[in-house]
Design a protein around this motif. Structure first.
Motif, short mmCIF file in Angstrom:
data_model
loop_
_atom_site.label_atom_id
_atom_site.label_comp_id
_atom_site.label_asym_id
_atom_site.label_seq_id
_atom_site.Cartn_x
_atom_site.Cartn_y
_atom_site.Cartn_z
N ILE A 102 41.57 58.94 39.79
CA ILE A 102 41.25 58.12 40.97
C ILE A 102 39.74 58.11 41.20
O ILE A 102 39.15 57.05 41.45
N SER A 103 39.10 59.28 41.07
CA SER A 103 37.64 59.33 41.23
C SER A 103 36.95 58.44 40.22
O SER A 103 35.96 57.77 40.53
N CYS A 104 37.46 58.45 39.01
CA CYS A 104 36.89 57.62 37.95
C CYS A 104 37.02 56.14 38.30
O CYS A 104 36.06 55.38 38.19
N LYS A 105 38.19 55.74 38.73
CA LYS A 105 38.38 54.33 39.09
C LYS A 105 37.51 53.95 40.29
O LYS A 105 36.96 52.85 40.33
N GLN A 106 37.37 54.86 41.24
CA GLN A 106 36.49 54.59 42.39
C GLN A 106 35.06 54.36 41.92
O GLN A 106 34.39 53.43 42.37
#
Ligand SMILES: [Zn+2]
Length: 99
Positions: free
Chosen positions: A7-11
């Motif tokens: 999720i952090s990566c996609k953010q």
């Protein structure tokens, strides 16, 4: 790869394909699925240091190339802005999101 890390990566990539910029929203509309976890280096680690979000189309076109052999000036999807983001992520920025 832990789900929080992903999720952090996609953010970081603004919920867009790191290569062509297709949004996850648009991707869900078209393909009924989320953006793919794409390995920038096909033989690299299965962790944040090697994962970026990609749409189904870029994911399959890139196939087993190292990303730089496919995502370069000759690729019509190429953007300077996005390759800088990819490089910053792979070289350094992923570290702050590792759990
Ligand atoms: Zn794409």
């Amino acid at each position: 790869l832990k789900s929080k890390e992903w999720i952090s990566c996609k953010q970081y990539f603004n919920y867009e394909c790191a290569y062509c910029g297709m949004t996850e929203e648009k991707h869900k509309e078209l393909y009924k699925q989320q953006l793919h976890k794409e390995h920038a280096f096909p033989n690299g680690a299965n962790d944040l240091s090697n994962c970026i979000p990609a749409c189904k189309s870029c994911n399959s076109l890139k196939s087993n190339y190292e990303f730089i052999d496919w995502y370069n000036q000759e690729n019509e999807r190429f953007s300077e802005e996005r390759i800088h983001m990819i490089n910053r992520w792979l070289e350094n920025d992923y570290k702050q999101f590792k759990r």
